[in-house]
Design an enzyme around this catalytic site. Structure first.
Site, PDB file in Angstrom:
ATOM      1  CG  ASP A 106       7.100   1.271   8.649  1.00  0.00           C
ATOM      2  OD1 ASP A 106       7.123   0.028   8.655  1.00  0.00           O
ATOM      3  OD2 ASP A 106       6.937   1.961   9.678  1.00  0.00           O
ATOM      4  N   GLY A 107       8.673   2.637   4.493  1.00  0.00           N
ATOM      5  CA  GLY A 107       8.561   3.221   3.158  1.00  0.00           C
ATOM      6  C   GLY A 107       8.734   2.178   2.066  1.00  0.00           C
ATOM      7  CG  ASN A 146       0.296   3.882   5.924  1.00  0.00           C
ATOM      8  OD1 ASN A 146      -0.186   2.850   6.365  1.00  0.00           O
ATOM      9  ND2 ASN A 146       1.489   4.314   6.283  1.00  0.00           N
ATOM     10  CD  GLU A 147      -0.800   8.444   5.461  1.00  0.00           C
ATOM     11  OE1 GLU A 147       0.182   8.418   4.691  1.00  0.00           O
ATOM     12  OE2 GLU A 147      -0.805   7.912   6.580  1.00  0.00           O
ATOM     13  CE1 TYR A 185      -0.134  14.766   9.429  1.00  0.00           C
ATOM     14  CE2 TYR A 185      -0.163  14.547   7.039  1.00  0.00           C
ATOM     15  CZ  TYR A 185      -0.115  15.339   8.164  1.00  0.00           C
ATOM     16  OH  TYR A 185      -0.041  16.704   8.035  1.00  0.00           O
ATOM     17  CG  ASN A 199       6.101   7.325  -2.466  1.00  0.00           C
ATOM     18  OD1 ASN A 199       5.548   7.357  -3.554  1.00  0.00           O
ATOM     19  ND2 ASN A 199       7.309   6.840  -2.284  1.00  0.00           N
TER      20      ASN A 199
END
Length: 305
Positions: free
Chosen positions: A78-79, A152-153, A195, A251
């Site tokens: 996913d990263g 994502n966030e 998250y 990240n």
């Protein structure tokens, strides 16, 4: 000659091996291939003494990747997927995401299914699902210090995460609100299963045009997750005497001081996922997170006395 791209996690030996095999396979089928690692999409960290430490959103595109690239194959977890879309989204390049990691919530297929999937793609037998991304910017005295593209966030929290802080938040043209919490999450529908979910936020289907705000451990029963239209921008003012940290997609990020302003809006760029079958979000929730599985004690029949 048609052109394809490969982005892979060079920290994983299996991803490196498959990238080489995939490049050979595409070239034998008459494709020109450009290759990059996911490292180029990793966000930098700023420091209090060096607040400007970021590249503009459009500068993360790898060398030789351009609008002629018909599709890219992303090899990693996913990263790597999050990193790859920061590199691909400004060009609108769709990507087949291939899991060489563990959870692989954002990936479409597994590495042992890659080459049958490639055959379908070369025949044009696939769909494209577009996912919302966010533009995140940090301003100080209206000077842009840091920016990033987010799938994502975005998270703001104290460093270390040990005490409560205050945020003044303005969504669109609505009245400003004050939230006291350990931190704050602004997420896309894609990020609602990351998250934000762990912080008690709701799961949002990917095609719903909303964003959500989720306080982390709020110090009030009135401060709960909020879902709002993705047409509205968000301004966050850290009403806190001490510096905080902003992190994007888990990240990279930057320090924030009380004089700063964090600005978020729906990005004009989208993450374009290649889907080999009709997108089925509930199936992914069931397989990856166990949502909606039948209860083991559910009776199969009822016997009347």
């Amino acid at each position: 000659m048609p052109k394809a791209g490969i982005i892979y996690n060079d920290d994983k030996p299996i991803a490196c091996r498959i990238a080489n095999k995939l490049e050979d396979k595409l070239k034998k089928n008459g494709w020109s291939v450009v290759v990059a690692t996911g490292f180029g999409g990793i966000l930098g960290y700023s420091r209090p003494d060096r607040p400007i430490c970021s590249s503009s959103i459009e500068q993360l595109t790898p060398p030789n990747f351009d609008k002629d690239v018909a599709f890219a194959v992303v090899l990693g977890g996913d990263g790597t997927v999050l990193s790859a879309f920061r590199q691909l989204a400004p060009l609108g390049i769709p990507a087949l995401t291939v899991n060489t990691g563990h959870m692989g919530f954002l990936t479409e297929t597994y590495v042992n299914h890659l080459f049958p999937a490639l055959e379908k793609m070369l025949l044009g037998d696939y769909q494209i699902e577009e996912r919302t991304m966010l533009t995140v910017k940090l301003f100080r005295d209206e000077t842009l210090l840091w920016e990033a593209l987010c799938l994502n966030e975005m998270v703001i929290h104290r460093e270390p995460l040990t005490s409560m802080c205050h945020f003044e938040i303005k969504i669109g043209c609505h009245a400003m609100v004050d939230i006291a919490a350990d931190g704050l999450i602004i997420s896309t529908p894609t990020g609602s299963t990351a998250y934000s979910l762990s912080a008690g936020g709701p799961v949002v289907a990917p095609n719903v045009p909303v964003l959500q705000l989720a306080p982390i451990c709020p110090h009030s029963l009135a401060s709960r997750a909020l879902v709002f239209s993705d047409r509205e921008s968000v301004n966050i003012y850290p009403a806190n005497p001490n510096p905080m940290v902003m992190v994007v997609d888990g990240n990279g990020g930057c320090y924030i001081i009380p004089e700063d302003r964090v600005y978020l809006e729906r990005s004009p760029y989208q993450a374009r996922f290649i889907r080999l079958e009709n997108p089925e979000f509930f199936r992914i929730l069931r397989e990856k997170l166990g949502w909606g599985l039948p209860h083991i004690a559910k009776p199969t029949s009822v016997e009347l006395p």
